[in-house]
Design a protein around this motif. Structure first.
Motif, PDB file in Angstrom:
ATOM      1  N   LEU A  46     120.280  24.682  49.865  1.00 17.31           N
ATOM      2  CA  LEU A  46     119.798  23.692  50.825  1.00 17.31           C
ATOM      3  C   LEU A  46     120.685  23.581  52.067  1.00 17.31           C
ATOM      4  CD1 LEU A  46     118.333  20.812  48.636  1.00 17.31           C
ATOM      5  CD2 LEU A  46     117.216  22.783  49.658  1.00 17.31           C
ATOM      6  N   TRP A  47     121.675  24.470  52.204  1.00 16.04           N
ATOM      7  CA  TRP A  47     122.420  24.508  53.464  1.00 16.04           C
ATOM      8  C   TRP A  47     121.456  24.874  54.607  1.00 16.04           C
ATOM      9  CZ3 TRP A  47     122.885  28.567  56.874  1.00 16.04           C
ATOM     10  CH2 TRP A  47     122.526  29.837  56.408  1.00 16.04           C
ATOM     11  N   PHE A  48     120.410  25.629  54.266  1.00 16.50           N
ATOM     12  CA  PHE A  48     119.396  25.966  55.263  1.00 16.50           C
ATOM     13  C   PHE A  48     118.701  24.705  55.778  1.00 16.50           C
ATOM     14  CE2 PHE A  48     114.727  26.414  55.571  1.00 16.50           C
ATOM     15  CZ  PHE A  48     114.657  27.087  56.782  1.00 16.50           C
ATOM     16  N   VAL A  49     118.330  23.802  54.875  1.00 16.39           N
ATOM     17  CA  VAL A  49     117.648  22.558  55.259  1.00 16.39           C
ATOM     18  C   VAL A  49     118.594  21.681  56.068  1.00 16.39           C
ATOM     19  CG1 VAL A  49     116.495  20.481  54.397  1.00 16.39           C
ATOM     20  CG2 VAL A  49     116.139  22.676  53.243  1.00 16.39           C
ATOM     21  N   ARG A  50     119.848  21.614  55.635  1.00 16.52           N
ATOM     22  CA  ARG A  50     120.854  20.820  56.378  1.00 16.52           C
ATOM     23  C   ARG A  50     121.003  21.336  57.806  1.00 16.52           C
ATOM     24  NH1 ARG A  50     126.755  22.398  54.969  1.00 16.52           N
ATOM     25  NH2 ARG A  50     125.940  24.186  56.145  1.00 16.52           N
ATOM     26  N   ASN A  51     121.212  22.643  57.943  1.00 13.01           N
ATOM     27  CA  ASN A  51     121.376  23.227  59.276  1.00 13.01           C
ATOM     28  C   ASN A  51     120.123  23.056  60.125  1.00 13.01           C
ATOM     29  OD1 ASN A  51     123.788  24.073  58.193  1.00 13.01           O
ATOM     30  ND2 ASN A  51     123.693  26.115  59.088  1.00 13.01           N
ATOM     31  N   LEU A  52     118.973  23.181  59.488  1.00 11.41           N
ATOM     32  CA  LEU A  52     117.709  23.059  60.214  1.00 11.41           C
ATOM     33  C   LEU A  52     117.520  21.649  60.764  1.00 11.41           C
ATOM     34  CD1 LEU A  52     115.155  24.545  61.054  1.00 11.41           C
ATOM     35  CD2 LEU A  52     114.129  23.906  58.857  1.00 11.41           C
ATOM     36  N   PHE A  53     117.916  20.658  59.981  1.00 10.61           N
ATOM     37  CA  PHE A  53     117.776  19.275  60.444  1.00 10.61           C
ATOM     38  C   PHE A  53     118.697  19.009  61.637  1.00 10.61           C
ATOM     39  CE2 PHE A  53     119.026  14.755  60.349  1.00 10.61           C
ATOM     40  CZ  PHE A  53     117.781  14.182  60.562  1.00 10.61           C
ATOM     41  N   PHE A  54     119.924  19.489  61.547  1.00 13.57           N
ATOM     42  CA  PHE A  54     120.879  19.216  62.627  1.00 13.57           C
ATOM     43  C   PHE A  54     120.557  20.013  63.891  1.00 13.57           C
ATOM     44  CE2 PHE A  54     123.569  17.613  59.101  1.00 13.57           C
ATOM     45  CZ  PHE A  54     123.789  16.346  59.612  1.00 13.57           C
ATOM     46  N   ILE A  55     120.021  21.229  63.745  1.00 12.57           N
ATOM     47  CA  ILE A  55     119.637  21.978  64.943  1.00 12.57           C
ATOM     48  C   ILE A  55     118.424  21.321  65.597  1.00 12.57           C
ATOM     49  CG2 ILE A  55     118.062  23.636  63.827  1.00 12.57           C
ATOM     50  CD1 ILE A  55     120.539  24.463  66.644  1.00 12.57           C
ATOM     51  N   ALA A  56     117.569  20.686  64.782  1.00 15.14           N
ATOM     52  CA  ALA A  56     116.429  19.948  65.337  1.00 15.14           C
ATOM     53  C   ALA A  56     116.920  18.765  66.166  1.00 15.14           C
ATOM     54  CB  ALA A  56     115.513  19.469  64.213  1.00 15.14           C
ATOM     55  N   LEU A  57     117.975  18.102  65.699  1.00 18.64           N
ATOM     56  CA  LEU A  57     118.545  16.976  66.448  1.00 18.64           C
ATOM     57  C   LEU A  57     119.071  17.420  67.807  1.00 18.64           C
ATOM     58  CD1 LEU A  57     120.564  15.036  63.699  1.00 18.64           C
ATOM     59  CD2 LEU A  57     118.377  14.377  64.714  1.00 18.64           C
ATOM     60  N   LEU A  58     119.519  18.666  67.892  1.00 14.96           N
ATOM     61  CA  LEU A  58     120.146  19.165  69.120  1.00 14.96           C
ATOM     62  C   LEU A  58     119.168  19.838  70.077  1.00 14.96           C
ATOM     63  CD1 LEU A  58     123.381  20.745  67.552  1.00 14.96           C
ATOM     64  CD2 LEU A  58     123.200  18.565  68.777  1.00 14.96           C
ATOM     65  N   THR A  59     117.883  19.841  69.749  1.00 12.34           N
ATOM     66  CA  THR A  59     116.919  20.580  70.580  1.00 12.34           C
ATOM     67  C   THR A  59     116.845  20.156  72.048  1.00 12.34           C
ATOM     68  OG1 THR A  59     115.186  19.164  69.613  1.00 12.34           O
ATOM     69  CG2 THR A  59     115.408  21.408  68.757  1.00 12.34           C
ATOM     70  N   PRO A  60     117.141  18.890  72.431  1.00  8.69           N
ATOM     71  CA  PRO A  60     117.102  18.575  73.869  1.00  8.69           C
ATOM     72  C   PRO A  60     118.021  19.464  74.711  1.00  8.69           C
ATOM     73  CG  PRO A  60     117.105  16.542  72.619  1.00  8.69           C
ATOM     74  CD  PRO A  60     117.333  17.663  71.623  1.00  8.69           C
ATOM     75  N   ILE A  61     119.075  20.016  74.088  1.00  4.33           N
ATOM     76  CA  ILE A  61     119.976  20.920  74.811  1.00  4.33           C
ATOM     77  C   ILE A  61     119.212  22.142  75.306  1.00  4.33           C
ATOM     78  CG2 ILE A  61     122.032  22.387  74.590  1.00  4.33           C
ATOM     79  CD1 ILE A  61     123.035  20.468  72.454  1.00  4.33           C
ATOM     80  N   PHE A  62     118.167  22.530  74.561  1.00  9.67           N
ATOM     81  CA  PHE A  62     117.444  23.760  74.871  1.00  9.67           C
ATOM     82  C   PHE A  62     116.192  23.527  75.713  1.00  9.67           C
ATOM     83  CE2 PHE A  62     119.091  24.160  70.374  1.00  9.67           C
ATOM     84  CZ  PHE A  62     120.280  24.765  70.753  1.00  9.67           C
ATOM     85  N   PHE A  63     116.026  22.331  76.228  1.00  5.51           N
ATOM     86  CA  PHE A  63     114.860  22.040  77.063  1.00  5.51           C
ATOM     87  C   PHE A  63     114.872  22.892  78.338  1.00  5.51           C
ATOM     88  CE2 PHE A  63     113.833  17.441  75.496  1.00  5.51           C
ATOM     89  CZ  PHE A  63     113.362  17.989  74.312  1.00  5.51           C
ATOM     90  N   LYS A  64     116.065  23.157  78.869  1.00  8.70           N
ATOM     91  CA  LYS A  64     116.188  23.981  80.065  1.00  8.70           C
ATOM     92  C   LYS A  64     116.301  25.457  79.664  1.00  8.70           C
ATOM     93  CE  LYS A  64     116.307  20.817  83.349  1.00  8.70           C
ATOM     94  NZ  LYS A  64     115.312  20.782  84.442  1.00  8.70           N
ATOM     95  N   LYS A  65     115.409  26.288  80.194  1.00 11.83           N
ATOM     96  CA  LYS A  65     115.348  27.700  79.807  1.00 11.83           C
ATOM     97  C   LYS A  65     116.666  28.423  80.039  1.00 11.83           C
ATOM     98  CE  LYS A  65     112.879  30.540  82.302  1.00 11.83           C
ATOM     99  NZ  LYS A  65     111.718  31.247  82.894  1.00 11.83           N
TER     100      LYS A  65
END
Length: 309
Positions: free
Chosen positions: A116-135
């Motif tokens: 479940l380290w995959f699920v943990r990492n996936l949740f935290f990368i989802a939290l950081l998605t605003p960083i990737f709004f700019k191409k």
């Protein structure tokens, strides 16, 4: 036998989690509109995170607390005979940390329910998605992470492949590109040959003093492209589909199999140890323990489904 097991688990199996991240990124950004206003983007982001709390965070905590219970039972019941070296110092902090980084195990940085380290990492990368709004920012981050990851020592729980494959999948989704990348038989066959060659060379150098990390990571990237392409080709050219029970129970298999897999292997090795375990028997233990853990996980899924409200 060692080469077969290594090839399946450490070479072919290594494309699985990056592939999951890529598909997750693709699905996460499916309805994202890059040209939308910041207000619309933030509204989209809040809706996505709300959904990920129920689909990622709650299962992450629940399954890891279940694993804590399982470990306690193994440590303080007669089952301990099969795991005499299990001595976990159960504190409140240990239980709280279990779903994220189990502090009682200094050997790695995974949750107590390891996969479940995959699920943990996936949740935290989802939290950081605003960083990737700019191409441009996303491209720079993707490029830097890829360069570092190529020469990074083996780290199964690194944030680097999480970012690389999640953004890659997200980019395909944002620009309305098909995730399977290519579907023509000739191209897929060429990718298959390339991946087989890379994977066999990777196997030859695996765990050697001259182990080539960039080669291993390139093989993973090509393997992901091959897996997506061949899956799409098979789906479009044939009527074959995965049985619904497998797809429905996939998360339970993923989360639960580690509960029993290693214990099944220990029991089987203990039973066969006195028979002078041969290479064939070792391969049998490896393959049958995986099959048993999948079957048990599917039974657990059916039990949960039957008793769910």
């Amino acid at each position: 036998v060692y080469l077969i097991i290594t090839y399946i688990s450490q070479i072919l199996g290594r494309i699985a989690v990056p592939l999951f991240f890529m598909i997750s990124g693709y699905l996460f950004f499916r309805n994202f509109v890059e040209t939308a206003s910041l207000e619309v983007k933030l509204s989209w982001y809040k809706k996505k995170i709300k959904g990920r709390v129920s689909s990622l965070l709650v299962p992450l905590i629940s399954w890891n607390l279940l694993m804590c219970t399982y470990f306690v039972l193994k440590q303080y019941t007669p089952i301990r005979a099969f795991c005499p070296n299990l001595n976990i110092d159960w504190t409140i902090l240990a239980v709280i940390s279990a779903p994220f980084v189990f502090i009682c195990d200094n050997s790695h940085t995974a949750p107590i329910d390891n996969p479940l380290w995959f699920v943990r990492n996936l949740f935290f990368i989802a939290l950081l998605t605003p960083i990737f709004f700019k191409k441009r920012i996303a491209i720079v981050i993707l490029g830097l992470c890829t360069i570092v990851w190529m020469f990074n020592p083996k780290d199964d729980y690194s944030v680097l492949p999480t970012i690389i494959f999640f953004i890659s999948g997200g980019a395909l989704s944002m620009y309305n590109k098909a995730i399977y990348i290519c579907r023509t038989k000739m191209v897929v066959s060429s990718i298959a040959i390339m991946y087989l060659l890379l994977s066999f060379v990777d196997l030859l150098y695996y765990n050697k003093s001259v182990y080539c990390q960039p080669l291993h990571n390139i093989a993973i990237m090509v393997g992901c492209v091959f897996a997506l392409s061949i899956s799409s080709l098979v789906a479009s050219e044939t009527k074959w589909r995965i049985p619904s029970l497998f797809s429905e129970s996939s998360f339970v298999i993923f989360a639960f199999h580690s509960f029993v897999l290693y214990d099944i292997q220990k029991i089987m090795f203990r039973i066969l140890f006195y028979c002078n375990l041969t290479s064939a028997e070792g391969l049998f233990v490896y393959s049958s323990s995986i099959a048993f853990s999948v079957v048990i996980s599917m039974l657990v899924y059916l039990l949960i489904k039957k008793n769910s409200f």
